[in-house]
Design a protein around this motif. Structure first.
Motif, PDB file in Angstrom:
ATOM      1  N   TYR A 154       0.831  -1.203   0.000  1.00 20.91           N
ATOM      2  CA  TYR A 154       0.000   0.000   0.000  1.00 20.91           C
ATOM      3  C   TYR A 154       0.866   1.254   0.000  1.00 20.91           C
ATOM      4  N   ALA A 155       1.857   1.286   0.891  1.00 19.78           N
ATOM      5  CA  ALA A 155       2.732   2.457   0.953  1.00 19.78           C
ATOM      6  C   ALA A 155       3.496   2.635  -0.358  1.00 19.78           C
ATOM      7  N   ALA A 156       4.002   1.530  -0.908  1.00 20.99           N
ATOM      8  CA  ALA A 156       4.765   1.610  -2.160  1.00 20.99           C
ATOM      9  C   ALA A 156       3.896   2.102  -3.311  1.00 20.99           C
ATOM     10  N   GLU A 157       2.665   1.625  -3.362  1.00 21.25           N
ATOM     11  CA  GLU A 157       1.751   2.043  -4.429  1.00 21.25           C
ATOM     12  C   GLU A 157       1.413   3.532  -4.346  1.00 21.25           C
ATOM     13  N   LYS A 158       1.507   4.094  -3.143  1.00 21.69           N
ATOM     14  CA  LYS A 158       1.248   5.530  -2.971  1.00 21.69           C
ATOM     15  C   LYS A 158       2.501   6.367  -3.233  1.00 21.69           C
ATOM     16  N   GLY A 159       3.596   5.703  -3.576  1.00 22.29           N
ATOM     17  CA  GLY A 159       4.808   6.416  -3.940  1.00 22.29           C
ATOM     18  C   GLY A 159       5.868   6.507  -2.875  1.00 22.29           C
ATOM     19  N   VAL A 160       5.695   5.820  -1.748  1.00 24.91           N
ATOM     20  CA  VAL A 160       6.697   5.838  -0.687  1.00 24.91           C
ATOM     21  C   VAL A 160       7.862   4.932  -1.081  1.00 24.91           C
ATOM     22  N   LEU A 161       9.085   5.449  -0.994  1.00 25.29           N
ATOM     23  CA  LEU A 161      10.278   4.641  -1.229  1.00 25.29           C
ATOM     24  C   LEU A 161      10.679   4.005   0.095  1.00 25.29           C
ATOM     25  N   LEU A 162      10.643   2.691   0.152  1.00 22.02           N
ATOM     26  CA  LEU A 162      10.873   1.950   1.388  1.00 22.02           C
ATOM     27  C   LEU A 162      12.286   1.363   1.388  1.00 22.02           C
ATOM     28  N   VAL A 163      13.078   1.771   2.375  1.00 26.37           N
ATOM     29  CA  VAL A 163      14.461   1.323   2.493  1.00 26.37           C
ATOM     30  C   VAL A 163      14.616   0.609   3.825  1.00 26.37           C
ATOM     31  N   THR A 164      15.189  -0.595   3.800  1.00 27.90           N
ATOM     32  CA  THR A 164      15.301  -1.378   5.028  1.00 27.90           C
ATOM     33  C   THR A 164      16.679  -1.997   5.152  1.00 27.90           C
ATOM     34  N   SER A 165      17.090  -2.250   6.372  1.00 25.67           N
ATOM     35  CA  SER A 165      18.383  -2.876   6.608  1.00 25.67           C
ATOM     36  C   SER A 165      18.302  -4.375   6.326  1.00 25.67           C
ATOM     37  N   ALA A 166      19.411  -4.930   5.841  1.00 23.95           N
ATOM     38  CA  ALA A 166      19.461  -6.365   5.574  1.00 23.95           C
ATOM     39  C   ALA A 166      19.439  -7.173   6.866  1.00 23.95           C
ATOM     40  N   GLY A 167      20.037  -6.614   7.919  1.00 24.18           N
ATOM     41  CA  GLY A 167      20.091  -7.316   9.195  1.00 24.18           C
ATOM     42  C   GLY A 167      21.524  -7.602   9.616  1.00 24.18           C
ATOM     43  N   ASN A 168      21.655  -8.074  10.849  1.00 25.19           N
ATOM     44  CA  ASN A 168      22.973  -8.307  11.455  1.00 25.19           C
ATOM     45  C   ASN A 168      23.134  -9.770  11.871  1.00 25.19           C
ATOM     46  N   ASP A 169      22.763 -10.675  10.967  1.00 19.55           N
ATOM     47  CA  ASP A 169      22.759 -12.105  11.309  1.00 19.55           C
ATOM     48  C   ASP A 169      24.018 -12.847  10.891  1.00 19.55           C
ATOM     49  N   TYR A 170      25.008 -12.154  10.318  1.00 16.98           N
ATOM     50  CA  TYR A 170      26.304 -12.730   9.967  1.00 16.98           C
ATOM     51  C   TYR A 170      26.243 -13.755   8.838  1.00 16.98           C
ATOM     52  N   LYS A 171      25.067 -14.012   8.272  1.00 14.14           N
ATOM     53  CA  LYS A 171      24.951 -15.088   7.290  1.00 14.14           C
ATOM     54  C   LYS A 171      23.746 -14.839   6.399  1.00 14.14           C
ATOM     55  N   ARG A 172      23.522 -15.760   5.457  1.00 12.74           N
ATOM     56  CA  ARG A 172      22.358 -15.680   4.576  1.00 12.74           C
ATOM     57  C   ARG A 172      21.133 -16.137   5.342  1.00 12.74           C
ATOM     58  N   LEU A 173      20.222 -15.217   5.575  1.00  8.90           N
ATOM     59  CA  LEU A 173      19.042 -15.554   6.371  1.00  8.90           C
ATOM     60  C   LEU A 173      17.929 -14.563   6.042  1.00  8.90           C
ATOM     61  N   PRO A 174      16.835 -15.056   5.442  1.00  3.90           N
ATOM     62  CA  PRO A 174      15.741 -14.129   5.117  1.00  3.90           C
ATOM     63  C   PRO A 174      15.104 -13.558   6.381  1.00  3.90           C
ATOM     64  N   SER A 175      14.811 -12.277   6.317  1.00  5.85           N
ATOM     65  CA  SER A 175      14.013 -11.640   7.359  1.00  5.85           C
ATOM     66  C   SER A 175      13.118 -10.628   6.666  1.00  5.85           C
ATOM     67  N   TYR A 176      12.180 -10.119   7.422  1.00  9.85           N
ATOM     68  CA  TYR A 176      11.179  -9.226   6.831  1.00  9.85           C
ATOM     69  C   TYR A 176      11.054  -7.956   7.676  1.00  9.85           C
ATOM     70  N   PRO A 177      11.020  -6.809   7.012  1.00 14.33           N
ATOM     71  CA  PRO A 177      10.643  -6.571   5.611  1.00 14.33           C
ATOM     72  C   PRO A 177      11.743  -6.686   4.567  1.00 14.33           C
ATOM     73  N   SER A 178      12.991  -6.994   4.954  1.00 15.64           N
ATOM     74  CA  SER A 178      14.081  -6.919   3.982  1.00 15.64           C
ATOM     75  C   SER A 178      13.888  -7.842   2.786  1.00 15.64           C
ATOM     76  N   ALA A 179      13.249  -8.998   2.971  1.00 12.78           N
ATOM     77  CA  ALA A 179      13.082  -9.948   1.871  1.00 12.78           C
ATOM     78  C   ALA A 179      11.763  -9.799   1.123  1.00 12.78           C
ATOM     79  N   TYR A 180      10.968  -8.802   1.481  1.00  8.74           N
ATOM     80  CA  TYR A 180       9.754  -8.531   0.710  1.00  8.74           C
ATOM     81  C   TYR A 180      10.116  -7.869  -0.617  1.00  8.74           C
ATOM     82  N   ASN A 181       9.399  -8.228  -1.672  1.00  9.09           N
ATOM     83  CA  ASN A 181       9.499  -7.468  -2.910  1.00  9.09           C
ATOM     84  C   ASN A 181       8.977  -6.054  -2.663  1.00  9.09           C
ATOM     85  N   GLY A 182       9.590  -5.093  -3.325  1.00  5.45           N
ATOM     86  CA  GLY A 182       9.105  -3.720  -3.223  1.00  5.45           C
ATOM     87  C   GLY A 182       9.871  -2.842  -2.268  1.00  5.45           C
TER      88      GLY A 182
END
Length: 211
Positions: A154-182
């Motif tokens: 919803y926020a992205a569709e309204k034109g908000v640019l969403l920037v998020t940190s990848a995380g501090n897990d030292y390895k390959r590990l999905p987390s959210y919102p970082s792994a969401y499309n958009g």
């Protein structure tokens, strides 16, 4: 060049070629930097003279300008502190800051807070078509949540640019919102432009920046 007292110690600006960017622009008052975090201490002396827009407290405690943790204030300083005064410089000197508080007084961040924050940003962008909103989210959790993803969309569709940190897990590990499309997901790099050892990695990462 910033006149901030401690600017010489801020190695990250060389890595992102900030001075070349500042020669072109030091920011835009119509581009709002929303800090989705623990709140922002708007009365901090480092922010003297800094422009703020009305914040939003997704916890319902109505204190977006208070930061009992300190993280949101730290992030706001990196993103948008004025480099002309104070001890440190940020990147976007002339961009107003919008505090969006998602950590309650018990130190908890519920997904419902994050959802309400995204809906607020989307509504703000829609209601202020002459403004642009860039949102920084230094947050993350392991579980995929459909309602949160819908709010991100919803926020992205309204034109908000969403920037998020990848995380501090030292390895390959999905987390959210970082792994969401958009969203633009940012990993951490070192002064030598190498991966910081603590940074989370993954195909969903968009860029790396000093961390």
């Amino acid at each position: 060049v910033p006149e901030a007292e401690e600017y010489g110690k801020q190695w990250g600006f060389d890595n992102i070629k900030a001075e070349a960017a500042w020669a072109i622009t030091t920011g835009d008052p119509d581009v709002i930097v929303a800090i989705v975090d623990t709140g922002v201490e708007v009365d901090h002396p480092e922010f003297e003279g800094k422009a703020f827009v009305d914040g939003f407290d997704a916890t319902g405690e109505e204190t977006p300008g208070i930061d009992l943790n300190g993280h949101g204030t730290h992030v706001a300083g990196i993103a948008a502190d004025d480099g002309r005064t104070g001890k440190t410089a940020g990147v976007a000197w002339d961009n107003p800051i919008m505090p969006v508080r998602v950590m309650d007084l018990d130190g908890l961040i519920y997904t419902t807070y994050l959802i309400d924050a995204m809906l607020h940003l989307g509504d703000y962008a829609e209601g202020n078509p002459d403004k642009r909103v860039v949102a920084n989210m230094s947050i993350g959790g392991r579980g995929y949540n459909y309602a949160f993803k819908d709010a991100i969309d919803y926020a992205a569709e309204k034109g908000v640019l969403l920037v998020t940190s990848a995380g501090n897990d030292y390895k390959r590990l999905p987390s959210y919102p970082s792994a969401y499309n958009g969203v633009v997901t940012v990993a951490a790099s070192t002064p030598r432009n190498e991966k910081a050892d603590f940074s989370t990695v993954g195909w969903w990462n968009s860029v790396a920046a000093p961390g």
